[in-house]
Design a protein around this motif. Structure first.
Motif, PDB file in Angstrom:
ATOM      1  N   ASP A 191      -0.717  13.020  12.743  1.00 34.05           N
ATOM      2  CA  ASP A 191      -1.812  12.162  13.512  1.00 34.05           C
ATOM      3  C   ASP A 191      -2.314  11.317  12.600  1.00 34.05           C
ATOM      4  N   GLY A 192      -2.376  11.530  10.962  1.00 31.92           N
ATOM      5  CA  GLY A 192      -2.870  10.394  10.030  1.00 31.92           C
ATOM      6  C   GLY A 192      -1.761   9.221  10.170  1.00 31.92           C
ATOM      7  N   SER A 193      -0.510   9.628  10.224  1.00 29.52           N
ATOM      8  CA  SER A 193       0.718   8.586  10.062  1.00 29.52           C
ATOM      9  C   SER A 193       0.399   7.669  11.138  1.00 29.52           C
ATOM     10  N   GLY A 194       0.520   8.239  12.406  1.00 27.07           N
ATOM     11  CA  GLY A 194       0.229   7.448  13.559  1.00 27.07           C
ATOM     12  C   GLY A 194      -1.148   6.437  13.524  1.00 27.07           C
ATOM     13  N   ALA A 195      -2.155   6.860  13.124  1.00 24.67           N
ATOM     14  CA  ALA A 195      -3.325   5.997  12.967  1.00 24.67           C
ATOM     15  C   ALA A 195      -3.108   5.031  11.821  1.00 24.67           C
ATOM     16  N   LEU A 196      -2.366   5.348  10.738  1.00 26.58           N
ATOM     17  CA  LEU A 196      -2.132   4.422   9.686  1.00 26.58           C
ATOM     18  C   LEU A 196      -1.033   3.298  10.478  1.00 26.58           C
ATOM     19  N   MET A 197      -0.134   3.826  11.171  1.00 27.44           N
ATOM     20  CA  MET A 197       0.637   2.835  11.701  1.00 27.44           C
ATOM     21  C   MET A 197       0.182   1.989  12.863  1.00 27.44           C
ATOM     22  N   ASN A 198      -0.821   2.494  13.572  1.00 28.81           N
ATOM     23  CA  ASN A 198      -1.629   1.558  14.442  1.00 28.81           C
ATOM     24  C   ASN A 198      -2.531   0.427  13.626  1.00 28.81           C
ATOM     25  N   TYR A 199      -3.070   0.978  12.648  1.00 26.28           N
ATOM     26  CA  TYR A 199      -3.727   0.073  11.668  1.00 26.28           C
ATOM     27  C   TYR A 199      -2.884  -1.010  11.315  1.00 26.28           C
ATOM     28  N   PHE A 200      -1.666  -0.798  10.664  1.00 29.16           N
ATOM     29  CA  PHE A 200      -0.841  -1.861  10.101  1.00 29.16           C
ATOM     30  C   PHE A 200      -0.565  -2.523  11.123  1.00 29.16           C
ATOM     31  N   LEU A 201      -0.138  -2.080  12.362  1.00 30.44           N
ATOM     32  CA  LEU A 201       0.652  -2.888  13.533  1.00 30.44           C
ATOM     33  C   LEU A 201      -0.365  -4.056  14.023  1.00 30.44           C
ATOM     34  N   CYS A 202      -1.731  -3.441  14.099  1.00 33.99           N
ATOM     35  CA  CYS A 202      -2.768  -4.466  14.416  1.00 33.99           C
ATOM     36  C   CYS A 202      -2.958  -5.586  13.758  1.00 33.99           C
ATOM     37  N   ALA A 203      -2.948  -5.084  12.284  1.00 40.64           N
ATOM     38  CA  ALA A 203      -3.205  -5.949  11.304  1.00 40.64           C
ATOM     39  C   ALA A 203      -1.919  -7.114  11.214  1.00 40.64           C
ATOM     40  N   ILE A 234      -9.146   9.742  12.997  1.00 41.39           N
ATOM     41  CA  ILE A 234      -8.846  10.927  12.966  1.00 41.39           C
ATOM     42  C   ILE A 234      -9.935  11.925  12.557  1.00 41.39           C
ATOM     43  N   GLU A 235      -9.887  13.201  13.115  1.00 40.65           N
ATOM     44  CA  GLU A 235     -11.408  13.981  12.814  1.00 40.65           C
ATOM     45  C   GLU A 235     -10.671  15.213  12.051  1.00 40.65           C
ATOM     46  N   GLY A 236     -11.809  15.818  11.432  1.00 40.11           N
ATOM     47  CA  GLY A 236     -11.404  17.314  11.017  1.00 40.11           C
ATOM     48  C   GLY A 236     -10.853  17.493   9.474  1.00 40.11           C
ATOM     49  N   ILE A 237     -10.319  18.514   9.249  1.00 41.32           N
ATOM     50  CA  ILE A 237      -9.771  18.605   7.872  1.00 41.32           C
ATOM     51  C   ILE A 237      -8.650  17.768   7.527  1.00 41.32           C
ATOM     52  N   PHE A 238      -7.943  17.003   8.334  1.00 42.17           N
ATOM     53  CA  PHE A 238      -6.867  16.252   7.911  1.00 42.17           C
ATOM     54  C   PHE A 238      -7.348  14.744   7.405  1.00 42.17           C
ATOM     55  N   GLN A 239      -8.552  14.467   7.244  1.00 38.08           N
ATOM     56  CA  GLN A 239      -8.879  13.090   6.982  1.00 38.08           C
ATOM     57  C   GLN A 239      -8.582  13.120   5.265  1.00 38.08           C
ATOM     58  N   ASN A 240      -8.659  14.194   4.624  1.00 39.81           N
ATOM     59  CA  ASN A 240      -8.736  14.252   2.992  1.00 39.81           C
ATOM     60  C   ASN A 240      -7.275  14.262   2.426  1.00 39.81           C
ATOM     61  N   LYS A 241      -6.179  14.355   3.626  1.00 32.58           N
ATOM     62  CA  LYS A 241      -4.848  14.565   3.229  1.00 32.58           C
ATOM     63  C   LYS A 241      -4.001  13.445   2.809  1.00 32.58           C
ATOM     64  N   ILE A 274       0.857  -1.146   0.180  1.00 29.38           N
ATOM     65  CA  ILE A 274      -0.003  -0.034   0.096  1.00 29.38           C
ATOM     66  C   ILE A 274       0.837   1.449   0.156  1.00 29.38           C
ATOM     67  N   TYR A 275       0.533   2.140  -0.772  1.00 32.21           N
ATOM     68  CA  TYR A 275       1.353   3.537  -0.887  1.00 32.21           C
ATOM     69  C   TYR A 275       0.388   4.566  -0.506  1.00 32.21           C
ATOM     70  N   VAL A 276       0.804   5.481   0.412  1.00 26.87           N
ATOM     71  CA  VAL A 276       0.373   6.498   1.081  1.00 26.87           C
ATOM     72  C   VAL A 276       0.840   8.046   0.557  1.00 26.87           C
ATOM     73  N   ASP A 277       0.171   8.729  -0.193  1.00 30.06           N
ATOM     74  CA  ASP A 277       0.721   9.714  -0.648  1.00 30.06           C
ATOM     75  C   ASP A 277       0.028  10.841   0.135  1.00 30.06           C
ATOM     76  N   ILE A 278       0.931  11.782   1.027  1.00 26.32           N
ATOM     77  CA  ILE A 278       0.452  12.673   1.908  1.00 26.32           C
ATOM     78  C   ILE A 278       0.523  13.951   1.270  1.00 26.32           C
ATOM     79  N   ALA A 279      -0.402  14.621   1.206  1.00 25.88           N
ATOM     80  CA  ALA A 279      -0.834  16.174   0.579  1.00 25.88           C
ATOM     81  C   ALA A 279       0.027  17.094   1.449  1.00 25.88           C
ATOM     82  N   ARG A 280       0.963  17.946   0.885  1.00 27.70           N
ATOM     83  CA  ARG A 280       1.709  18.690   1.379  1.00 27.70           C
ATOM     84  C   ARG A 280       2.805  18.392   2.412  1.00 27.70           C
ATOM     85  N   GLY A 281       2.806  16.710   2.388  1.00 26.65           N
ATOM     86  CA  GLY A 281       3.823  16.186   3.466  1.00 26.65           C
ATOM     87  C   GLY A 281       5.069  16.500   3.351  1.00 26.65           C
ATOM     88  N   LEU A 282       6.088  16.484   4.097  1.00 29.70           N
ATOM     89  CA  LEU A 282       7.482  17.085   3.998  1.00 29.70           C
ATOM     90  C   LEU A 282       8.093  15.595   4.769  1.00 29.70           C
TER      91      LEU A 282
END
Length: 181
Positions: A131-143, A163-170, A65-73
């Motif tokens: 926030d999103g990276s942490g949530a995705l890491m948690n998902y992946f490690l649980c799997a 995660i809530e708010g404006i960051f969901q679509n990032k 799985i590839y995750v592209d993070i908008a405006r990510g550095l």
């Protein structure tokens, strides 16, 4: 050594002997991997990270799985104020003795720069990348722990639920090399 799960934030292509495709994917493709990339990352460009994911998927279908993070550095996994792509509090850290002497002023400088940033709108504020990276890491490690398969759809649902708010679509989550997702 059986490594079936690999999670990586911004893997960098380096010297040829450490090439993640030749030295990694071509030798042993894991059952499941998730590779995160910031689209503004200059050290680990998103297109190079997707190449790793696509190579894995060409060896084992729908394994990466590839995750592209908008405006990510590259430094965005720190989620602090950033000036010119450098974390403000690290400016003094790199200044050696001067940094140690002025380290006390670092907190005051951070507060001052933050106030100036708000007035003149320079720098960046929290982007949601951590926030999103942490949530995705948690998902992946649980799997990984439960031995479940991972998928972009399940990762997206987990992210939306956690995660809530404006960051969901990032976060653009798909199988690397697959334009359909």
């Amino acid at each position: 050594c059986n490594i079936d799960y690999v999670f990586s934030m911004a893997p960098i292509f380096g010297k040829q002997q450490f090439n993640p495709i030749v030295g990694g994917v071509d030798k042993r493709t894991p059952k499941s991997s998730m590779l995160l990339a910031g689209e503004w990352d200059l050290l680990a460009p998103a297109n190079k990270v997707e190449e790793i994911s696509a190579a894995a998927n060409s060896k084992k279908k729908e394994s990466s799985i590839y995750v592209d993070i908008a405006r990510g550095l590259h430094t965005g996994f720190q989620d602090e104020i950033v000036a010119f792509n450098v974390k403000v509090t690290s400016i003094f850290d790199g200044a050696g003795l001067v940094g140690k002497l002025l380290g006390i002023a670092d907190f005051g400088l951070f507060r001052l720069v933050n106030k100036v940033r708000k007035v003149v709108q320079f720098g960046r504020t929290k982007t949601g990348q951590i926030d999103g990276s942490g949530a995705l890491m948690n998902y992946f490690l649980c799997a990984m722990v439960t031995g479940e398969n991972t998928s972009p759809e399940a990762a997206e649902k987990y992210l939306d639920d956690n995660i809530e708010g404006i960051f969901q679509n990032k976060f653009d989550i798909k199988y690397g090399g697959n334009e359909k997702n």
